[in-house]
Design a protein around this motif. Structure first.
Motif, PDB file in Angstrom:
ATOM      1  N   SER A 365     -17.875 -24.331  21.377  1.00 56.91           N
ATOM      2  CA  SER A 365     -18.897 -24.588  22.394  1.00 56.91           C
ATOM      3  C   SER A 365     -18.838 -26.031  22.874  1.00 56.91           C
ATOM      4  N   LEU A 366     -18.620 -26.961  21.954  1.00 58.62           N
ATOM      5  CA  LEU A 366     -18.552 -28.365  22.346  1.00 58.62           C
ATOM      6  C   LEU A 366     -17.367 -28.618  23.267  1.00 58.62           C
ATOM      7  N   PHE A 372     -15.684 -28.583  30.854  1.00 58.87           N
ATOM      8  CA  PHE A 372     -16.274 -28.175  32.121  1.00 58.87           C
ATOM      9  C   PHE A 372     -17.704 -28.688  32.210  1.00 58.87           C
ATOM     10  N   ALA A 373     -17.797 -30.003  32.213  1.00 60.37           N
ATOM     11  CA  ALA A 373     -19.101 -30.658  32.159  1.00 60.37           C
ATOM     12  C   ALA A 373     -19.954 -30.352  33.382  1.00 60.37           C
ATOM     13  N   GLY A 374     -19.351 -29.966  34.493  1.00 57.66           N
ATOM     14  CA  GLY A 374     -20.119 -29.636  35.682  1.00 57.66           C
ATOM     15  C   GLY A 374     -20.719 -28.254  35.668  1.00 57.66           C
ATOM     16  N   GLU A 375     -20.295 -27.428  34.720  1.00 51.83           N
ATOM     17  CA  GLU A 375     -20.816 -26.069  34.633  1.00 51.83           C
ATOM     18  C   GLU A 375     -22.118 -26.022  33.840  1.00 51.83           C
ATOM     19  N   ASN A 376     -23.022 -25.146  34.236  1.00 53.10           N
ATOM     20  CA  ASN A 376     -24.198 -24.838  33.435  1.00 53.10           C
ATOM     21  C   ASN A 376     -23.805 -23.712  32.485  1.00 53.10           C
ATOM     22  N   PHE A 423      -5.060 -19.384  20.770  1.00 53.40           N
ATOM     23  CA  PHE A 423      -6.518 -19.560  20.777  1.00 53.40           C
ATOM     24  C   PHE A 423      -6.937 -20.630  19.779  1.00 53.40           C
ATOM     25  N   LEU A 424      -6.306 -20.634  18.604  1.00 55.02           N
ATOM     26  CA  LEU A 424      -6.640 -21.624  17.591  1.00 55.02           C
ATOM     27  C   LEU A 424      -5.825 -22.899  17.760  1.00 55.02           C
ATOM     28  N   ARG A 425      -4.622 -22.786  18.303  1.00 51.74           N
ATOM     29  CA  ARG A 425      -3.735 -23.933  18.381  1.00 51.74           C
ATOM     30  C   ARG A 425      -4.311 -25.032  19.261  1.00 51.74           C
ATOM     31  N   ALA A 426      -5.174 -24.643  20.205  1.00 55.67           N
ATOM     32  CA  ALA A 426      -5.804 -25.641  21.059  1.00 55.67           C
ATOM     33  C   ALA A 426      -6.777 -26.508  20.280  1.00 55.67           C
ATOM     34  N   GLY A 427      -7.191 -26.029  19.104  1.00 60.75           N
ATOM     35  CA  GLY A 427      -8.158 -26.781  18.313  1.00 60.75           C
ATOM     36  C   GLY A 427      -9.567 -26.479  18.748  1.00 60.75           C
ATOM     37  N   ALA A 428      -9.732 -25.935  19.936  1.00 60.46           N
ATOM     38  CA  ALA A 428     -11.022 -25.538  20.472  1.00 60.46           C
ATOM     39  C   ALA A 428     -10.743 -24.768  21.751  1.00 60.46           C
ATOM     40  N   LEU A 429     -11.766 -24.204  22.324  1.00 58.47           N
ATOM     41  CA  LEU A 429     -11.589 -23.276  23.435  1.00 58.47           C
ATOM     42  C   LEU A 429     -11.071 -23.971  24.688  1.00 58.47           C
ATOM     43  N   ARG A 430     -10.040 -23.375  25.301  1.00 60.60           N
ATOM     44  CA  ARG A 430      -9.537 -23.855  26.594  1.00 60.60           C
ATOM     45  C   ARG A 430      -9.813 -22.741  27.595  1.00 60.60           C
ATOM     46  N   LEU A 431     -10.916 -22.850  28.282  1.00 59.88           N
ATOM     47  CA  LEU A 431     -11.328 -21.767  29.168  1.00 59.88           C
ATOM     48  C   LEU A 431     -10.291 -21.475  30.243  1.00 59.88           C
ATOM     49  N   LEU A 434      -6.330 -20.529  28.293  1.00 53.90           N
ATOM     50  CA  LEU A 434      -6.086 -19.634  27.170  1.00 53.90           C
ATOM     51  C   LEU A 434      -6.947 -18.385  27.174  1.00 53.90           C
ATOM     52  N   VAL A 435      -8.184 -18.501  27.596  1.00 54.18           N
ATOM     53  CA  VAL A 435      -9.084 -17.357  27.507  1.00 54.18           C
ATOM     54  C   VAL A 435      -9.438 -16.813  28.874  1.00 54.18           C
ATOM     55  N   VAL A 436      -9.906 -17.668  29.753  1.00 50.87           N
ATOM     56  CA  VAL A 436     -10.400 -17.191  31.029  1.00 50.87           C
ATOM     57  C   VAL A 436      -9.302 -16.552  31.859  1.00 50.87           C
ATOM     58  N   ARG A 437      -8.102 -17.105  31.783  1.00 50.47           N
ATOM     59  CA  ARG A 437      -6.997 -16.508  32.522  1.00 50.47           C
ATOM     60  C   ARG A 437      -6.716 -15.098  32.021  1.00 50.47           C
ATOM     61  N   ARG A 438      -6.893 -14.891  30.710  1.00 51.55           N
ATOM     62  CA  ARG A 438      -6.692 -13.565  30.145  1.00 51.55           C
ATOM     63  C   ARG A 438      -7.767 -12.606  30.605  1.00 51.55           C
ATOM     64  N   ILE A 439      -8.983 -13.093  30.838  1.00 52.26           N
ATOM     65  CA  ILE A 439     -10.026 -12.237  31.379  1.00 52.26           C
ATOM     66  C   ILE A 439      -9.632 -11.780  32.772  1.00 52.26           C
ATOM     67  N   GLY A 440      -8.926 -12.607  33.468  1.00 54.78           N
ATOM     68  CA  GLY A 440      -8.466 -12.223  34.789  1.00 54.78           C
ATOM     69  C   GLY A 440      -9.149 -13.038  35.864  1.00 54.78           C
ATOM     70  N   ARG A 441      -8.980 -14.361  35.764  1.00 55.22           N
ATOM     71  CA  ARG A 441      -9.432 -15.282  36.779  1.00 55.22           C
ATOM     72  C   ARG A 441     -10.946 -15.407  36.849  1.00 55.22           C
ATOM     73  N   ILE A 442     -11.568 -15.599  35.699  1.00 54.39           N
ATOM     74  CA  ILE A 442     -12.822 -16.330  35.740  1.00 54.39           C
ATOM     75  C   ILE A 442     -12.295 -17.749  35.817  1.00 54.39           C
ATOM     76  N   ALA A 443     -11.666 -18.047  36.963  1.00 54.58           N
ATOM     77  CA  ALA A 443     -10.757 -19.190  37.053  1.00 54.58           C
ATOM     78  C   ALA A 443     -11.476 -20.411  37.573  1.00 54.58           C
ATOM     79  N   PHE A 444     -11.365 -21.491  36.827  1.00 56.69           N
ATOM     80  CA  PHE A 444     -11.829 -22.780  37.323  1.00 56.69           C
ATOM     81  C   PHE A 444     -10.778 -23.334  38.271  1.00 56.69           C
ATOM     82  N   PRO A 445     -11.184 -24.178  39.223  1.00 60.53           N
ATOM     83  CA  PRO A 445     -10.205 -24.769  40.121  1.00 60.53           C
ATOM     84  C   PRO A 445      -9.185 -25.597  39.330  1.00 60.53           C
ATOM     85  N   ALA A 446      -8.058 -25.856  39.957  1.00 61.25           N
ATOM     86  CA  ALA A 446      -7.048 -26.718  39.349  1.00 61.25           C
ATOM     87  C   ALA A 446      -7.694 -28.080  39.064  1.00 61.25           C
ATOM     88  N   SER A 447      -7.151 -28.775  38.083  1.00 63.65           N
ATOM     89  CA  SER A 447      -7.781 -30.014  37.645  1.00 63.65           C
ATOM     90  C   SER A 447      -7.958 -31.012  38.782  1.00 63.65           C
TER      91      SER A 447
END
Length: 454
Positions: A365-366, A372-376, A423-431, A434-447
């Motif tokens: 969660s942290l 994604f500090a701009g996200e609620n 998923f674990l190799r990142a040390g923490a979640l990479r939305l 690693l995860v969001v792309r697998r969901i199928g583009r709950i995609a954040f804009p490019a950096s």
């Protein structure tokens, strides 16, 4: 604010006030006595009383029949894979609720009934006890399906509002291994208000184990989260308070050990929620977008020699786990990975609920909130099913209960194989990667584009 897109969807346009409908319902899931409690291996007797009832509570939110989410909270340690599969199949058949439209979460109270076969290695049940816990699982499944239908039947125009508070009684319980370990004191809140201005539902979260009461407790109750819900419902008559457990895998309440402390922590959390409700909250509008996926988390290479040694040893829990592993191995069912559910719910550009399964440590969660500090963000663990701990790479390398030993009681080969697990190799979640792309583009804009709405 950062935007999120689901498959085939255009960027969200602002929702119209009143465009959402909501329905709430609750059903008692307190077991009959005697019933074995779960969460602690040291108990040697079933529960002998009820401190307060346990509940399954449903909040249905709908923009249109094709765009809706049903959030179900339960005062339980966690749901099994079997119960999850039964409930999701039945609500699809009965109500047309698809898997990505159903978010199930457990408060992880350690003063609730055994949900067989979760952490079943802690007990060696007699035939009668096995019958009793299995029948409770059947009853629970039916009640979860029923309460979802009840909430859908009550859909009516509503307004949603969100805000955040803080509560400070959670500590990192791995401090002996990692001094000053991370915590997440965020208290996210979602308020549902009827067309007549009445508060109908209060959904709130916190990242802390529901373990104020320890293994010498034999009274059924929801621990601090149960007391917090009771306090809020007393303060807001007619409202349904619902607790969504956060990433609490390595978080404990402090101090702990008595009913009075559980009640005190519950009041502290309820007070934090009330402060948010009393302040100006941000509107949450349509559209509703949902997504669900699974990720394979591989275990270390399976070695039957380990379990041959364990089954010949004197530790009864290692023996029971070894028996499960060797029985599976001899039937050709060698366990290689955990199929891990992840889902997300997006309300316009106003709120995203990220629902992670199992006992997720706080790093996830942290990391999501930092990346994604701009996200609620409203990040929850203990969603869908609760079948083991999910350590970050840091925790996996440090070792200890959350990394390895928990797998004994959950009946998995464990630990996870970090070298092969993104998923674990990142040390923490990479939305994003690693995860969001697998969901199928709950995609954040490019950096390079972060900071503008998508």
């Amino acid at each position: 604010m950062l935007g999120i897109l689901l498959p085939g969807m255009a960027p969200a346009a602002p929702g119209k006030p009143g465009s959402l409908r909501a329905g709430v319902a609750r059903i008692v899931i307190t077991p009959g006595l005697p019933m074995w409690l779960t969460g602690y291996a040291g108990r040697d007797n079933p529960a002998n009383g009820v401190l307060h009832d346990l509940w399954a509570k449903a909040l249905a939110l709908e923009e249109s029949p094709g765009h809706r989410i049903v959030i179900v909270t339960t005062d339980l340690l966690g749901l099994s894979h079997d119960i999850l599969e039964q409930v999701t199949h039945q609500v699809d058949s009965l109500y047309g609720i698809k898997r990505d439209q159903l978010l199930l979460n457990s408060s992880h109270t350690h003063s609730g009934p055994m949900i067989w076969p979760c952490v079943d290695v802690i007990y060696d049940f007699s035939p009668e006890d096995q019958r009793r816990v299995s029948l409770y699982s059947d009853t629970l499944t039916a009640r979860l399906v029923k309460v979802i239908g009840m909430a859908l039947d009550k859909l009516a125009p509503a307004q949603l509002y969100t805000g955040h508070g803080t509560a400070d009684f959670a500590i990192n319980r791995r401090n002996a291994i990692h001094a000053d370990g991370p915590v997440d004191h965020d208290v996210p809140v979602l308020k549902v208000v009827t067309a007549h201005g009445k508060t109908e539902a209060i959904l709130f979260g916190y990242a802390c184990h529901n373990t104020t009461l320890v293994e010498d407790n034999y009274l059924i109750n929801g621990d601090y989260a149960g007391f917090a819900q009771l306090a809020l419902e007393e303060e807001y008559p007619g409202a349904q308070a619902m607790f969504l457990m956060g990433c609490a895998g390595d978080q404990n309440p402090a101090p702990r050990g008595t009913v009075e402390l559980a009640r005190s922590h519950g009041k502290s959390l309820a007070d934090a929620v009330q402060k948010v409700l009393a302040a100006k909250m941000q509107p949450v509008q349509a559209p509703i977008r949902t997504a669900y996926t699974t990720i394979d988390l591989p275990f270390r290479p399976f070695d039957p020699g380990v379990y041959r040694r364990e089954i010949a040893g004197s530790n009864k829990y290692l023996q029971r786990r070894a028996r499960l592993m060797l029985e599976a191995y001899n039937r050709g069912w060698t366990p290689h990975h955990l199929t891990y559910p992840v889902q997300a719910v997006r309300f316009n550009n106003d709120l995203t609920i990220l629902a992670l399964s199992d006992e997720v440590v706080v790093d996830y969660s942290l990391s999501a909130k930092k990346e994604f500090a701009g996200e609620n963000l409203f990040v929850s663990g203990y969603s869908s099913e609760v079948m083991c701990y999910i350590p970050s790479l840091r925790v996996l390398r440090e070792g200890g209960y959350e990394a390895d030993e928990n797998m004994i009681y959950y009946g998995f080969p464990g630990p996870f194989a970090a070298a092969h697990c993104a998923f674990l190799r990142a040390g923490a979640l990479r939305l994003d990667s690693l995860v969001v792309r697998r969901i199928g583009r709950i995609a954040f804009p490019a950096s390079s584009e972060r900071g503008r709405d998508a």
